[in-house]
Every structure is written in C-alpha cells, then in structure tokens.
Design a protein around this motif. Structure first.
Motif, mmCIF file in Angstrom:
data_model
loop_
_atom_site.group_PDB
_atom_site.id
_atom_site.type_symbol
_atom_site.label_atom_id
_atom_site.label_comp_id
_atom_site.label_asym_id
_atom_site.label_seq_id
_atom_site.Cartn_x
_atom_site.Cartn_y
_atom_site.Cartn_z
ATOM 1 N N ALA A 6 0.837 -1.193 0.000
ATOM 2 C CA ALA A 6 0.000 0.000 0.000
ATOM 3 C C ALA A 6 0.873 1.244 0.000
ATOM 4 C CB ALA A 6 -0.916 0.004 1.222
ATOM 5 N N GLU A 7 0.351 2.315 -0.588
ATOM 6 C CA GLU A 7 1.091 3.575 -0.632
ATOM 7 C C GLU A 7 1.060 4.280 0.715
ATOM 8 O OE1 GLU A 7 -0.485 5.863 -3.795
ATOM 9 O OE2 GLU A 7 0.256 4.521 -5.366
ATOM 10 N N TYR A 8 0.166 3.846 1.592
ATOM 11 C CA TYR A 8 0.107 4.443 2.916
ATOM 12 C C TYR A 8 -0.240 3.376 3.945
ATOM 13 C CZ TYR A 8 -5.021 4.513 2.290
ATOM 14 O OH TYR A 8 -6.337 4.173 2.082
ATOM 15 N N VAL A 9 0.007 3.721 5.200
ATOM 16 C CA VAL A 9 -0.200 2.812 6.317
ATOM 17 C C VAL A 9 -1.321 3.324 7.203
ATOM 18 C CG1 VAL A 9 0.834 1.988 8.482
ATOM 19 C CG2 VAL A 9 2.162 1.938 6.364
ATOM 20 N N ILE A 10 -2.212 2.420 7.598
ATOM 21 C CA ILE A 10 -3.165 2.689 8.677
ATOM 22 C C ILE A 10 -2.529 2.165 9.955
ATOM 23 C CG2 ILE A 10 -5.432 2.161 9.653
ATOM 24 C CD1 ILE A 10 -6.411 1.715 6.769
ATOM 25 N N SER A 11 -2.507 3.021 10.967
ATOM 26 C CA SER A 11 -1.864 2.654 12.235
ATOM 27 C C SER A 11 -2.805 2.960 13.390
ATOM 28 C CB SER A 11 -0.554 3.440 12.387
ATOM 29 O OG SER A 11 0.016 3.246 13.659
ATOM 30 N N GLY A 12 -2.750 2.108 14.405
ATOM 31 C CA GLY A 12 -3.538 2.326 15.619
ATOM 32 C C GLY A 12 -2.689 1.977 16.831
ATOM 33 N N CYS A 13 -3.343 1.546 17.891
ATOM 34 C CA CYS A 13 -2.586 1.127 19.070
ATOM 35 C C CYS A 13 -3.254 -0.079 19.707
ATOM 36 C CB CYS A 13 -2.438 2.274 20.071
ATOM 37 S SG CYS A 13 -3.942 2.720 20.935
ATOM 38 N N SER A 14 -2.570 -0.659 20.673
ATOM 39 C CA SER A 14 -3.034 -1.900 21.280
ATOM 40 C C SER A 14 -4.356 -1.739 22.016
ATOM 41 C CB SER A 14 -1.966 -2.450 22.230
ATOM 42 O OG SER A 14 -1.588 -1.479 23.190
ATOM 43 N N SER A 15 -4.731 -0.516 22.385
ATOM 44 C CA SER A 15 -5.986 -0.303 23.107
ATOM 45 C C SER A 15 -7.209 -0.484 22.218
ATOM 46 C CB SER A 15 -6.011 1.099 23.740
ATOM 47 O OG SER A 15 -5.982 2.099 22.739
ATOM 48 N N ALA A 16 -7.002 -0.759 20.924
ATOM 49 C CA ALA A 16 -8.137 -1.046 20.038
ATOM 50 C C ALA A 16 -8.741 -2.417 20.317
ATOM 51 C CB ALA A 16 -7.702 -0.954 18.582
ATOM 52 N N ASP A 17 -8.089 -3.215 21.147
ATOM 53 C CA ASP A 17 -8.630 -4.506 21.603
ATOM 54 C C ASP A 17 -9.106 -5.395 20.464
ATOM 55 O OD1 ASP A 17 -7.999 -3.940 24.194
ATOM 56 O OD2 ASP A 17 -10.018 -3.356 24.812
ATOM 57 N N LEU A 18 -8.253 -5.512 19.451
ATOM 58 C CA LEU A 18 -8.356 -6.573 18.466
ATOM 59 C C LEU A 18 -7.172 -7.503 18.716
ATOM 60 C CD1 LEU A 18 -9.139 -4.474 15.257
ATOM 61 C CD2 LEU A 18 -10.778 -5.570 16.798
ATOM 62 N N SER A 19 -7.196 -8.682 18.209
ATOM 63 C CA SER A 19 -6.065 -9.563 18.405
ATOM 64 C C SER A 19 -4.901 -9.131 17.519
ATOM 65 C CB SER A 19 -6.448 -11.010 18.074
ATOM 66 O OG SER A 19 -6.711 -11.140 16.684
ATOM 67 N N LYS A 20 -3.705 -9.520 17.925
ATOM 68 C CA LYS A 20 -2.520 -9.221 17.119
ATOM 69 C C LYS A 20 -2.659 -9.831 15.730
ATOM 70 C CE LYS A 20 2.534 -9.628 17.278
ATOM 71 N NZ LYS A 20 3.681 -10.110 18.086
ATOM 72 N N SER A 21 -3.163 -11.055 15.653
ATOM 73 C CA SER A 21 -3.309 -11.720 14.354
ATOM 74 C C SER A 21 -4.335 -11.006 13.476
ATOM 75 C CB SER A 21 -3.709 -13.184 14.547
ATOM 76 O OG SER A 21 -4.960 -13.288 15.205
ATOM 77 N N TRP A 22 -5.393 -10.469 14.105
ATOM 78 C CA TRP A 22 -6.410 -9.737 13.334
ATOM 79 C C TRP A 22 -5.808 -8.485 12.725
ATOM 80 C CZ3 TRP A 22 -11.652 -11.112 12.729
ATOM 81 C CH2 TRP A 22 -12.439 -10.169 12.064
ATOM 82 N N LEU A 23 -5.059 -7.719 13.513
ATOM 83 C CA LEU A 23 -4.429 -6.501 13.009
ATOM 84 C C LEU A 23 -3.441 -6.817 11.893
ATOM 85 C CD1 LEU A 23 -3.819 -4.673 16.411
ATOM 86 C CD2 LEU A 23 -5.403 -3.947 14.615
ATOM 87 N N GLU A 24 -2.667 -7.856 12.076
ATOM 88 C CA GLU A 24 -1.691 -8.218 11.052
ATOM 89 C C GLU A 24 -2.384 -8.684 9.776
ATOM 90 O OE1 GLU A 24 0.710 -11.046 13.130
ATOM 91 O OE2 GLU A 24 1.950 -9.487 14.092
ATOM 92 N N ARG A 25 -3.464 -9.443 9.915
ATOM 93 C CA ARG A 25 -4.196 -9.914 8.747
ATOM 94 C C ARG A 25 -4.827 -8.749 7.982
ATOM 95 N NH1 ARG A 25 -6.808 -13.419 11.202
ATOM 96 N NH2 ARG A 25 -8.842 -12.463 11.502
ATOM 97 N N ARG A 26 -5.269 -7.727 8.712
ATOM 98 C CA ARG A 26 -5.862 -6.545 8.071
ATOM 99 C C ARG A 26 -4.820 -5.523 7.644
ATOM 100 N NH1 ARG A 26 -10.899 -5.499 7.588
ATOM 101 N NH2 ARG A 26 -9.933 -5.116 5.587
ATOM 102 N N ASN A 27 -3.532 -5.843 7.846
ATOM 103 C CA ASN A 27 -2.437 -4.947 7.478
ATOM 104 C C ASN A 27 -2.580 -3.589 8.174
ATOM 105 O OD1 ASN A 27 -0.037 -4.278 6.187
ATOM 106 N ND2 ASN A 27 -1.063 -3.560 4.330
ATOM 107 N N ILE A 28 -2.854 -3.645 9.477
ATOM 108 C CA ILE A 28 -2.940 -2.450 10.317
ATOM 109 C C ILE A 28 -1.743 -2.477 11.270
ATOM 110 C CG2 ILE A 28 -4.270 -1.222 12.073
ATOM 111 C CD1 ILE A 28 -6.788 -2.611 10.886
#
Length: 295
Positions: A2-24
C-alpha cells in the motif's frame, strides 16, 4: 505494498493476528501491575485472566500513555519505509495520547515536508476503536486514497456505537467512575450499570439495571434501536469482554437470534490491559455501526 499505512494502538482490543491480517500497524501502550512495568502486548507478557486475578488479589494497576518519543519513532519507521501514514488514537475522552501523537507528527512534518501524515482522534475505545480501524482497512483495500480515507474517518467515526455493562463495579469505584455509595448499593442490589461512549468520547453511565440477565437483554435492545437498518443490520459487530467470555457469548447468541443477517459474523475479543486496568473483570462491550453520536 500500500502507498500508505493505517496505524492504531493496542488499546483497540483486536487480536494481534487480526491486526496483522488486516495490514494495520500498531504501537503498544504501557501499564504497571504490582509495581512492574509491562507493554500492552495482547496478553503475551500477562495473560488477560492473570491480569484480572492479580488485580482482584490487590495488586495496583495503572496505565501510562504513549510518549511523544515513542510515537516519533513509530511514525518515522513507517515514513522511512517510503509510505505515508494515517494514525488513529484512543479517544481524548479517555486518554491524552492523541496530543502526544499530534506533537510527534508535527515534528516529523518538518523533516518530511512532502509526505502525508494524518492523526485522528477515534472518539472510541476498546473494540469500538478496533471497529473503526477495521472499516478503514476495508476502504483502503477498495482503493480509497489516504486523503479521502482521512475525510471519511473524521466524518463517520462517531457512527461507531458503543454500549457496555459491568457486573463487577470494584474498579469503576476505584477509578472514580462510580461513587463508593452508589457502588455499594449497586453491589447489594445486583445492579449492572449500562454505559456508552458519548460524542466527546467519554464513558457515560446511562441506565441502572438489576441482574445480569436483564442488562444483557437491554444491551441487545440498544442495538435494535441504534444499529443501521435495525434488525436487518449486516455490517461488522464486535464484542469485547474482561474475563467473562460466557457473558460475551450470551450477548452474541441473543444478537444472532434476533438479527437474522448476523449469524456467524460476530467477533469476540478480550479487553486488553490498557482498558482492563480501569474496568477490572466483568465488563462486556458491544460495538456496531449506527447513527452518529450526538450526546
């Protein structure tokens, strides 16, 4: 890539695998438990159940927001990879971390004048914050530009609806969100307060409901009232919980029974340490898309 990155933080309470799968991409909050510093690393350092057991045993817990320096390093790493950035923070109604992210972004704009760096206050918490990130990933994957995604996020972030309850008021009392008197009476009468997140991103008590069974029923009724298309809702629905999976599953089963298009589409996540240090055990939160919060 992707030409850009979506970034958040751990307080979003999704699993690490979910964030990685969604490329966040994400940055981790810090917390202290029993005098020891930890990263909010999705339960790797301290499993969620152990966190709440230690809190109930009397170990002090507190969180600290992400520093300007940590944000600077996180953002710089992304910019150095050749990509622009849109970062979303935990609600300013709960934490001051947004201001730290803005200061880091401003400093980096001077060093990278030709790059796009956006910082968004989610006005959300826990998996409601995650709900917003997940939708942003959908729109990015459909080809939305970073400029359009930033505009969409600012316009729609208050449509991420949060409703939650707690069957254990101990840590709400300790944190000052429920008075000692109200907490004592609530415990004696088996009152489970129903709360939501308002348009300023703050946690607001809305109703006092006796018994867990009734508050679960009321939680799902709120979804009927607030969700896009009512019981025809067919968008993403997340549930988070603090060491009370059975209660979260009870909410999920009731939604699946009354929202015919949701069966098999609801995701349950544990509440991480950043939020859990303040709620303690016994909280169930429900998140979905609905009308914009106005109060």
């Amino acid at each position: 890539m992707a030409e850009y990155v979506i970034s958040g933080c751990s307080s979003a309470d999704l699993s690490k695998s979910w964030l990685e799968r969604r490329n966040i991409e994400y940055i981790e909050f810090n917390y202290e438990l029993g005098g020891i510093q930890y990263k909010d690393d999705f339960g790797v350092s301290v499993a969620p159940h152990d966190l709440y057991e230690r809190m109930l045993a009397g170990e002090d817990s507190k969180t600290s927001q992400i520093s300007i320096g940590d944000y600077f390093d996180h953002f710089k790493r992304i910019l150095d990879s050749g990509r622009d950035l849109i970062h979303v923070t935990l609600s300013t109604g709960i934490s001051g971390t947004y201001n730290s992210a803005v200061l880091a972004a401003n400093e980096l704009r001077e060093k990278y004048p030709d790059r796009k760096i956006y910082v968004v206050d989610s006005m959300a918490a826990s998996s409601g914050f995650g709900l917003l990130l997940d939708k942003m990933a959908d729109l990015r994957d459909k080809g939305m530009s970073i400029e359009m995604l930033y505009a969409w996020t600012e316009e729609n972030k208050l449509r991420a609806v949060h409703w939650f309850f707690s069957s254990d008021l101990t840590f709400y009392i300790k944190g000052g969100r429920v008075s000692k008197t109200a907490g004592f009476i609530g415990s004696v009468l088996s009152i489970c307060p129903l709360l939501n997140v308002d348009y300023l991103g703050r946690l607001i008590p809305r109703e006092k409901i006796r018994t867990k069974k009734k508050v679960i029923r009321r939680l799902v009724d709120k979804m009927k009232e607030d969700a896009d298309k009512g019981t025809d809702y067919d968008d993403t629905c997340f549930i988070s919980h603090s060491d009370c999976l059975e209660d979260a599953e009870a909410v999920m089963k009731l939604i699946e029974a009354e929202f015919p298009k949701m069966k098999g589409k609801i995701r349950i996540f544990p509440i991480g340490a950043t939020i859990g240090c303040h709620t303690g055990p016994g909280t169930v939160a429900l998140f979905f898309w609905g009308r914009k919060r106005v109060d």
